[in-house]
Scaffold this active site. Structure first.
Site, short mmCIF file in Angstrom:
data_model
loop_
_atom_site.label_atom_id
_atom_site.label_comp_id
_atom_site.label_asym_id
_atom_site.label_seq_id
_atom_site.Cartn_x
_atom_site.Cartn_y
_atom_site.Cartn_z
N LYS A 51 1.40 2.00 7.07
CA LYS A 51 1.59 1.32 8.71
C LYS A 51 3.16 2.21 9.73
CE LYS A 51 0.64 -2.25 9.81
NZ LYS A 51 -0.95 -2.42 9.96
N ASP B 204 -2.67 -7.24 14.86
CA ASP B 204 -2.72 -6.16 14.99
C ASP B 204 -2.46 -5.67 16.70
OD1 ASP B 204 -4.71 -5.67 14.52
OD2 ASP B 204 -4.65 -4.34 13.38
N GLU C 55 -6.31 4.40 13.81
CA GLU C 55 -6.89 3.87 14.31
C GLU C 55 -7.80 4.24 15.45
OE1 GLU C 55 -3.48 2.84 14.12
OE2 GLU C 55 -3.25 3.16 16.49
N TYR D 57 -1.55 4.21 10.79
CA TYR D 57 -1.96 3.41 11.46
C TYR D 57 -0.23 3.03 12.83
CZ TYR D 57 -5.31 1.49 9.44
OH TYR D 57 -6.58 1.85 7.97
N HIS E 207 -0.71 1.68 16.50
CA HIS E 207 -1.19 0.55 17.37
C HIS E 207 0.04 0.18 18.05
CE1 HIS E 207 -4.07 -0.99 14.58
NE2 HIS E 207 -2.91 -1.01 13.13
N ARG F 276 0.82 -1.19 0.27
CA ARG F 276 0.50 0.28 -0.28
C ARG F 276 1.01 1.38 0.29
NH1 ARG F 276 -3.32 -1.60 5.33
NH2 ARG F 276 -1.67 -2.61 5.76
#
Ligand SMILES: NC(=O)c1ccc[n+]([C@@H]2O[C@H](COP(=O)([O-])OP(=O)(O)OC[C@H]3O[C@@H](n4cnc5c(N)ncnc54)[C@H](O)[C@@H]3O)[C@@H](O)[C@H]2O)c1
Length: 362
Positions: free
Chosen positions: A75, A270, A118, A94, A96, A15
């Site tokens: 990511k 994740d 997120e 993101y 996480h 991506r």
């Protein structure tokens, strides 16, 4: 504002955080965009398209990180990127962090303004930037699971749809949110027997109404989980407690009772995973066998379909990116509560309560 778009470096990631069309919009709104060479290639976007949209291309990731006011990523930053972050920089991606204590330390040390996709909230309290990737991961989980059940790959040799005269496979989905509901949809489409469990009765009611008895809905409690897991050919972990570490809902003892060659896809990896025997895998080596059960736990499943995922992700991030460019970062965060909910780290502190709790900072 200068927006930096680095190439993603997580194993198998395909991506990219910005399409040429989003780039064009940002440039029109007055931003400069610096894209790392080939950043969009695996999602089907060429450097020439970004150039035509007004971006500058560089073959140096270091330059992107050094010059950008805001890094736009997909990511979470990986160790190879830790040194590239500029103190005080904004990173929108993101994160996480509940499952990433090391990254959290780096973001605090460098006083990064970390806005996590997120935890950005919609007006209805939903998570609009998590949703499209969860839908994709949910849909993928069934095709991946079906493939991993094949005999030649060490699976039990169960065809999820069965055939007339032979039982279809049993798919058990724990968590009926975005990813879980889309896993259910695919499993039903393949002709499997499907059971879905959640703690939220409204989610179960919606699926019950939609599938009219074609899907069994059950309250997620240890007794129901134990019974269903023991009979599952394919178990999907799809639970989420927003921003927190995933709760372990399936114990090692339950996994031991599964039939040999059955498969687990833990989408929630994740956030740490919701199955006791799970540990993260990668696109290079996506599965391992434990207690005779195939385990799949790739934290960036949507990278398997980079084109669809990039379009899905960027159409969700676009309004927020546009807001940040138009108003500037401070004003955008002050005026948009949902965007402000995305801030996980700022000025050397963890600002998201659930993340702080998960990491022991609260
Ligand atoms: N691996 C990947 O590539 C990938 C991709 C996208 C999303 N995800 C992850 O998938 C997870 C699920 O995301 P989502 O968008 O579907 O979340 P969601 O909030 O839409 O759904 C989560 C569901 O879990 C339920 N839940 C909470 N505790 C439960 C319990 N004890 N038992 C049963 N259900 C419980 C909630 O009620 C909710 O319905 C998240 O961790 C997300 O980050 C992973």
């Amino acid at each position: 504002m200068l927006i930096g778009v680095p190439q993603e470096i997580k194993i198998g990631e395909t991506r990219v955080s910005m399409t040429p069309s989003l780039c064009r919009r940002c440039v029109k709104l007055g931003a400069k965009v610096l894209v790392e060479k080939n950043a969009g290639v695996s999602a089907g976007f060429t450097d020439a398209e970004y150039r035509a949209a007004g971006a500058q291309i560089t073959n140096s990731a270091r330059k992107v990180w050094r010059e950008a006011d805001m890094i736009l990523k997909v990511k979470e930053p990986l160790p190879a990127e830790y040194d590239l972050m500029r103190p005080g920089q904004t990173i929108f991606t993101y994160l996480h962090l509940a499952a990433g204590p090391e990254l959290a330390k780096v973001l605090l040390r460098k006083r990064i303004l970390g806005i996590a996709y997120e935890t950005v909230e919609g007006v209805d309290g939903s998570y609009p930037l998590l949703k499209p990737m969860s839908q994709i991961a949910g849909r993928l989980s069934i095709q991946i699971g079906a493939y991993r059940l094949q005999s030649q790959l060490g699976g039990s040799g169960v065809l999820l749809g069965g055939i007339p005269g032979a039982m279809p496979g049993h798919v058990v989905v724990i968590g009926a949110g975005n990813s879980g509901a889309h896993a259910v949809q695919m499993a039903v489409g393949m002709g499997a027997r499907v059971t879905v469990l959640d703690v939220d009765t409204r989610k179960l009611e919606a699926l019950d109404a939609e599938y009219r008895g074609r899907v069994v809905t059950l309250m997620s409690n240890p007794a129901n989980i134990e019974t269903e897991v023991a009979d599952a050919d394919l178990l999907i972990g799809a639970v989420l407690i927003p921003a927190a570490k995933a709760p372990i809902v399936v114990t090692r003892r339950m996994v031991k009772k599964m039939r040999p060659g059955s498969a687990i896809v833990d989408i929630a990896i994740d956030q740490g995973g919701c199955i006791e025997t799970i540990r993260p895998t990668s696109h290079e080596k996506p599965t391992y066998l434990e207690h005779g059960v195939v385990h799949y736990a790739v934290p960036n499943m949507p990278a398997l379909v980079g084109r669809t995922s990039t379009i899905g992700l960027t159409q969700a991030t676009e309004p927020f990116v546009a807001l940040l460019v138009q108003k500037g970062i401070e004003r955008a965060l002050n005026e948009h509560r949902g965007l402000a909910a995305g801030v996980n780290t700022r000025d050397g502190r963890i600002t998201c309560e659930a993340v702080a709790k998960a990491l022991g900072y609260a």
